[in-house]
Design a protein around this motif. Structure first.
Motif, short mmCIF file in Angstrom:
data_model
loop_
_atom_site.label_atom_id
_atom_site.label_comp_id
_atom_site.label_asym_id
_atom_site.label_seq_id
_atom_site.Cartn_x
_atom_site.Cartn_y
_atom_site.Cartn_z
N THR A 1 0.79 -1.20 -0.16
CA THR A 1 0.15 0.03 0.05
C THR A 1 0.81 1.07 0.17
OG1 THR A 1 -1.73 -1.29 1.34
CG2 THR A 1 -1.95 1.18 1.33
N SER B 1 -10.78 0.46 3.86
CA SER B 1 -9.83 0.40 3.10
C SER B 1 -8.57 -0.19 3.83
CB SER B 1 -9.15 1.76 2.27
OG SER B 1 -8.63 2.51 2.92
N ALA C 1 3.09 12.74 0.33
CA ALA C 1 2.16 11.67 0.36
C ALA C 1 0.83 12.08 1.44
CB ALA C 1 2.91 10.48 0.91
N GLN D 1 -2.81 11.87 2.14
CA GLN D 1 -4.12 11.00 1.66
C GLN D 1 -5.26 11.71 1.37
OE1 GLN D 1 -5.76 8.23 4.70
NE2 GLN D 1 -5.90 6.69 3.28
N GLU E 1 -7.71 1.61 -5.90
CA GLU E 1 -7.64 1.96 -4.66
C GLU E 1 -7.58 3.40 -4.59
OE1 GLU E 1 -3.93 0.95 -2.68
OE2 GLU E 1 -4.14 -1.26 -3.62
N ARG F 1 -6.40 5.97 -3.36
CA ARG F 1 -5.37 6.88 -3.84
C ARG F 1 -5.24 7.26 -5.62
NH1 ARG F 1 0.65 5.64 -4.71
NH2 ARG F 1 0.33 3.43 -4.57
N SER G 1 -8.43 9.51 -6.00
CA SER G 1 -8.42 11.02 -5.71
C SER G 1 -7.44 11.39 -6.44
CB SER G 1 -7.76 10.84 -4.12
OG SER G 1 -6.42 10.39 -4.11
N GLU G 2 -6.14 10.67 -7.10
CA GLU G 2 -5.31 11.40 -8.13
C GLU G 2 -5.94 11.96 -9.13
OE1 GLU G 2 -2.10 11.68 -7.18
OE2 GLU G 2 -1.56 12.52 -8.77
N CYS H 1 0.84 11.35 5.25
CA CYS H 1 1.53 9.89 5.39
C CYS H 1 3.29 10.14 5.79
CB CYS H 1 1.57 9.14 4.20
SG CYS H 1 0.00 8.54 3.83
N ALA I 1 3.76 5.78 0.80
CA ALA I 1 2.96 6.57 -0.03
C ALA I 1 1.25 6.66 0.32
CB ALA I 1 2.98 5.92 -1.29
N ASP I 2 1.04 5.58 1.01
CA ASP I 2 -0.29 5.60 1.50
C ASP I 2 -0.57 4.74 2.55
OD1 ASP I 2 -2.96 6.23 1.37
OD2 ASP I 2 -3.48 4.75 -0.39
#
Ligand code: ADP
Length: 449
Positions: free
Chosen positions: A78, A118, A246, A248, A280, A282, A285-286, A385, A420-421
């Protein structure tokens, strides 16, 4: 001359209070917690309270297979392998003892183990009611105070006193708005994240401007919560940071209809899909952040599994319904033909089980049966993060990875654990684990002197 404390803890969230309690349990005296808000708790007070731990008892009873190794692997995956493996190892191996410590203090953990949102595996524990963050805080706070820990509210740390190559205390603005120096043998930074500091987060990600809210300060009225103070103070004396970009984002506060199980489609302001909805969070949202106008619609139909908040969302207008695709297009303000094309094409993908546009792999239904449900989604900055670089003893490291003398950090202010997450259910337990480690480590050092 003014009193010298053994330990000053900046911040009264999960990390700060765990450290205070753990240090005080060893018999360490003269511990001071300072908190800039008029109340304790920070971001922790708003937390749902899921706490991940591999526990041989409750999981086994529910027939759940798990291991520290599996958890560790999921954290690394993750985190896109940006994590510090030593910190991850420290978290997974200390989670259960820390969970037991909390239980022993009287946290009424429920029998049922579940998968946090999640969280990727059934290893979350909770004390039941909705806002458990407050329950942990009250318990730790009472325990720490019983053991003689002192606390100053309305007191803001502004600067670390760094002399002769080591931290010797802090400079604060007290409740009467006066500046004061408070000396201490050790300082623990437990000030939380920086999702509420717009200019700071934009330094690491330009897109996170003032239109994005912070979950640490949901009403925008807060005591500049999650403001990154601890990171800025430590950077001034040479501390290193990691993974600051990073940050979230989560969609929990908006018009989310489902749980990303495959029943929803996400559309942009022109009525076109733009992402694999089952990816996911992440990645979703990206993709959201990259939409020029950041308008994201969630659309589903009568067949889907709605999440529990739907009734309220319909009442408040966050979610609306439409009797046909045409009405849906009109209510969304998009071109009817574009929307029909999008949905027909999606239904074809659902039927063949293959998404030729965005590679979605999980389909649970087509979007075809009225009424259609739709709402605008919103992403909020939820969790930093990244943060101060620490070692497994919670010591803050300098640019050359050497511990800065007498300086410790724990909780959301630190980086390296999640990479990263992060997995759902990992943040609070990280605060408890590293807060407790910091408290014990500091006490060990000081009791030895
Ligand atoms: P964590 O989950 O890591 O414990 P929280 O956000 O729950 O973090 O708690 C951090 C606390 O630190 C908050 O209550 C916040 O108000 C407090 N805090 C942040 N900056 C300062 C500061 N400069 N001085 C004193 N307290 C601070």
């Amino acid at each position: 001359s003014e009193k010298e404390y053994s330990l000053i803890i900046i911040g009264s969230g999960a990390a700060g209070l765990s450290a205070a309690a753990a240090a005080a349990e060893t018999g360490l005296k003269d511990i001071l917690v300072i908190e800039k808000a008029p109340f304790i708790g920070g971001h922790t007070a708003l937390s749902g309270g899921s706490v991940n731990a591999v526990d041989p008892e409750m999981q086994l009873r529910q027939g759940i297979k798990d291991s520290p190794e599996l958890w560790e692997q999921q954290i690394l995956e993750t985190g896109a392998y940006r994590n510090d493996p030593a910190l991850v190892r420290t978290l997974v191996s200390n989670a259960y003892p820390t969970f037991q410590w909390l239980s022993g203090l009287g946290i009424p953990f429920q029998e049922e183990v579940f998968e946090a949102w999640s969280g990727k595996h059934k290893r979350a524990h909770s004390a039941g009611s909705k806002r458990n963050g407050m329950l942990y805080l009250r318990t730790l706070n009472r325990h720490a105070r019983d053991l003689g820990v002192q606390m100053l509210l309305n007191t803001k740390a502004e600067r670390l006193i760094f002399e002769d190559g080591r931290v010797q205390g802090i400079s604060v603005i007290d409740k009467n708005k006066r500046q004061r120096l408070i000396r201490a043998k050790a300082v623990l930074i437990a000030t939380g994240g920086f999702t509420g500091n717009i200019s700071m987060r934009m330094r690491y990600d330009q897109r996170l401007d003032g239109n994005i809210r912070s979950t640490a300060d949901p009403n925008g009225t807060g005591y500049d919560s999650a403001s990154g103070d601890g990171i800025l103070m430590a950077e001034t004396i040479g501390a290193k940071t990691v993974d600051m970009d990073a940050i979230q984002l989560i969609p929990l506060q908006g018009g989310r209809l489902l749980d990303y199980v495959g029943g929803d489609i996400f559309l942009d302001s022109s009525g076109k899909r733009f992402v694999d909805e089952s990816a996911e969070v992440r990645f979703v949202s990206e993709a959201f952040l990259n939409l020029p106008d950041r308008v994201m619609w969630v659309v589903t139909d009568a067949q889907s599994t709605k999440n529990s908040g739907l009734e309220a969302k319909l009442l408040t207008g966050v979610v609306d319904t439409a009797g046909s695709i045409q009405e849906l297009a009109d209510k969304m303000g998009v071109d009817r033909a574009v929307l029909k094309y999008t949905i027909d094409r999606y239904n074809k993908f659902a039927e063949q089980g293959r998404d030729e546009d965005f590679g979605k792999t999980t389909f649970t239904q087509k979007i075809e049966k009225p009424p259609f449900y739709f709402g605008k989604e919103r992403f909020d900055a939820h969790f930093s993060c990244g943060g101060l670089k620490i070692n497994p003893s919670a010591q803050v490291l300098d640019q050359a990875d050497r511990p800065i003398k007498n300086l410790y950090a724990a909780g959301e202010v630190t980086g390296g654990i999640h990479g990263a997450d992060r997995l759902g259910g990992d943040s609070l337990i990280s605060c408890f684990v590293f807060g407790r480690i910091a408290g014990l480590k500091i006490a060990e050092e000081l009791n030895r002197r």
